[in-house]
Enzyme design. Structure first.
Site, mmCIF file in Angstrom:
data_model
loop_
_atom_site.group_PDB
_atom_site.id
_atom_site.type_symbol
_atom_site.label_atom_id
_atom_site.label_comp_id
_atom_site.label_asym_id
_atom_site.label_seq_id
_atom_site.Cartn_x
_atom_site.Cartn_y
_atom_site.Cartn_z
ATOM 1 N N GLY A 174 53.513 7.958 -69.968
ATOM 2 C CA GLY A 174 53.874 8.588 -70.760
ATOM 3 C C GLY A 174 53.173 8.722 -72.072
ATOM 4 N N TRP A 211 50.917 11.017 -73.011
ATOM 5 C CA TRP A 211 50.630 12.114 -73.090
ATOM 6 C C TRP A 211 52.018 12.992 -73.447
ATOM 7 C CZ3 TRP A 211 46.556 15.536 -70.199
ATOM 8 C CH2 TRP A 211 45.176 14.893 -70.267
ATOM 9 N N ASP A 238 56.765 12.845 -63.132
ATOM 10 C CA ASP A 238 55.903 11.711 -62.383
ATOM 11 C C ASP A 238 56.671 11.324 -61.053
ATOM 12 O OD1 ASP A 238 53.254 10.284 -63.604
ATOM 13 O OD2 ASP A 238 54.421 9.345 -61.990
ATOM 14 N N ASP A 274 57.343 14.498 -56.739
ATOM 15 C CA ASP A 274 56.081 14.691 -56.498
ATOM 16 C C ASP A 274 55.636 16.085 -56.819
ATOM 17 O OD1 ASP A 274 53.749 15.111 -54.919
ATOM 18 O OD2 ASP A 274 54.181 14.130 -53.413
ATOM 19 N N ASP A 323 47.508 14.835 -66.117
ATOM 20 C CA ASP A 323 46.474 14.116 -66.022
ATOM 21 C C ASP A 323 46.634 13.148 -64.678
ATOM 22 O OD1 ASP A 323 44.589 11.837 -67.037
ATOM 23 O OD2 ASP A 323 46.255 10.779 -68.172
ATOM 24 N N LYS A 361 43.048 16.975 -65.510
ATOM 25 C CA LYS A 361 42.092 16.112 -65.209
ATOM 26 C C LYS A 361 41.235 16.645 -63.678
ATOM 27 C CE LYS A 361 43.048 11.870 -64.635
ATOM 28 N NZ LYS A 361 42.722 10.714 -65.657
HETATM 29 N N1 SAM Z 1 48.951 10.869 -68.792
HETATM 30 C C1 SAM Z 1 49.545 9.628 -68.398
HETATM 31 C C2 SAM Z 1 49.787 8.838 -69.677
HETATM 32 O O1 SAM Z 1 49.283 9.309 -70.710
HETATM 33 O O2 SAM Z 1 50.766 7.904 -69.817
HETATM 34 C C3 SAM Z 1 48.765 9.011 -67.626
HETATM 35 C C4 SAM Z 1 48.698 9.453 -66.236
HETATM 36 S S1 SAM Z 1 48.137 8.350 -64.958
HETATM 37 C C5 SAM Z 1 46.373 8.284 -65.304
HETATM 38 C C6 SAM Z 1 48.409 9.131 -63.441
HETATM 39 C C7 SAM Z 1 49.712 9.495 -63.013
HETATM 40 O O3 SAM Z 1 49.496 10.513 -61.879
HETATM 41 C C8 SAM Z 1 50.638 8.071 -62.412
HETATM 42 O O4 SAM Z 1 51.559 7.989 -63.104
HETATM 43 C C9 SAM Z 1 50.954 8.577 -61.024
HETATM 44 O O5 SAM Z 1 52.193 8.224 -60.618
HETATM 45 C C10 SAM Z 1 51.026 10.201 -61.110
HETATM 46 N N2 SAM Z 1 50.856 10.932 -60.006
HETATM 47 C C11 SAM Z 1 49.872 10.802 -58.900
HETATM 48 N N3 SAM Z 1 50.266 11.890 -58.072
HETATM 49 C C12 SAM Z 1 51.367 12.429 -58.315
HETATM 50 C C13 SAM Z 1 52.157 13.409 -57.708
HETATM 51 N N4 SAM Z 1 51.632 13.938 -56.472
HETATM 52 N N5 SAM Z 1 52.983 13.815 -58.255
HETATM 53 C C14 SAM Z 1 53.421 13.255 -59.446
HETATM 54 N N6 SAM Z 1 52.883 12.489 -60.115
HETATM 55 C C15 SAM Z 1 51.900 12.009 -59.809
#
Ligand code: SAM
Length: 263
Positions: A53, A55, A75, A91, A116, A156
């Site tokens: 969280g 961002w 997320d 998802d 991200d 990203k």
């Molecule tokens: N931007 C976030 C922050 O600043 O706290 C960090 C994000 S972290 C690098 C990547 C996130 O992508 C993870 O929490 C993961 O659960 C989520 N994620 C990956 N695939 C996903 C999907 N299909 N749907 C939703 N979230 C997904």
């Protein structure tokens, strides 16, 4: 997203801890904003793949400070609550999640969509790049449903072999597409961020949740990007070059903390 000893030494990890950000990623969004003024005039935003969280913290402060902002964070994982942030656990590649997000912006579109998202890395580069591309395209598809004309999309991106295909798809929808590498993103990482400004879909385009944007029948020309048709988007680094290098180690007792940025 297990924490390694490298993370603990990392200067942005420590600064995030000191300043109350939930993750070092906060600095990536802050540095992108500094370069591209992402938050200017923004009151409604979507944070895709938002956990834990940081961002959303940045967004809620930058656009929700007056209580007028509206941030929807999504997320797979649950997140601790944040003021002014509506959370959806789901998802982003699933229709049900996309519909739930879109519902929030019916009649009042978003100015900014950020993503991200990172899939669990397998170590097989082609598989990882493909999974990352799928996430980006799922995010783009959602963006086409919720963004207002002129809106902005930041996601990203892995600068892998087929990144040109992604750039060309993004350029269909945005007047400006750049690839940005914030100072806080490790040099050793293939990650960068596609910064897409000026949402301007093709005339007659009707957003469609049933058609994945990576569908090869979408436009066959996208599969033949060779020679002069190969698209190269500008590559921009951002974040002060004199600021901390994300790949270096620094002493624990840093006195002059220029990057200090309280939430
Ligand atoms: N931007 C976030 C922050 O600043 O706290 C960090 C994000 S972290 C690098 C990547 C996130 O992508 C993870 O929490 C993961 O659960 C989520 N994620 C990956 N695939 C996903 C999907 N299909 N749907 C939703 N979230 C997904």
């Amino acid at each position: 997203m297990g924490r390694t000893s490298k993370d603990k030494r990392d200067v942005y990890y420590r600064l995030a801890k000191e300043n109350g950000w939930r993750a070092r990623s906060a600095f990536k969004l802050l540095q992108l904003d500094k370069e591209f003024q992402l938050f200017q005039g923004v009151t409604r935003a979507v944070d895709l793949c938002a956990a834990p969280g940081s961002w959303s913290q940045v967004l809620s402060q930058k656009i929700g400070g007056q209580g007028s902002g509206h941030v929807v964070a999504v997320d797979l994982q649950a997140m601790a609550p944040l003021p002014g942030v509506v959370q959806i656990q789901g998802d982003i590649t699933q229709l049900s999640t996309a519909k739930e997000i879109i519902q929030h912006f019916k009649g009042c579109p978003a100015d900014l969509v950020v993503c991200d998202g990172a899939p669990d890395v397998t170590g097989l580069h082609d598989v990882d790049e493909y999974m990352q591309a799928q996430l980006l395209l799922a995010a783009l598809n959602i963006a086409t449903h919720v963004l207002k004309p002129g809106g902005c999309f930041v996601a990203k991106i892995f600068r892998g072999r087929d990144v040109t295909l992604l750039y060309s798809q993004l350029q269909v929808f945005f007047s400006s597409v750049l690839c940005a590498k914030p100072r806080s993103s490790r040099n050793s990482s293939i990650e960068a961020f596609a910064v897409c400004q000026g949402y301007d879909p093709p005339e007659g385009f009707i957003p469609d949740l049933s058609k994945p944007l990576l569908d090869h029948s979408y436009d066959p020309d996208f599969n033949q990007l060779d020679g002069p048709t190969r698209i190269i988007v500008p590559f921009v680094t951002c974040g002060d070059l004199s600021s901390y290098d994300s790949d270096r180690s620094y002493p624990l007792d840093m006195e002059d903390n220029e990057m200090s940025c309280s939430p």
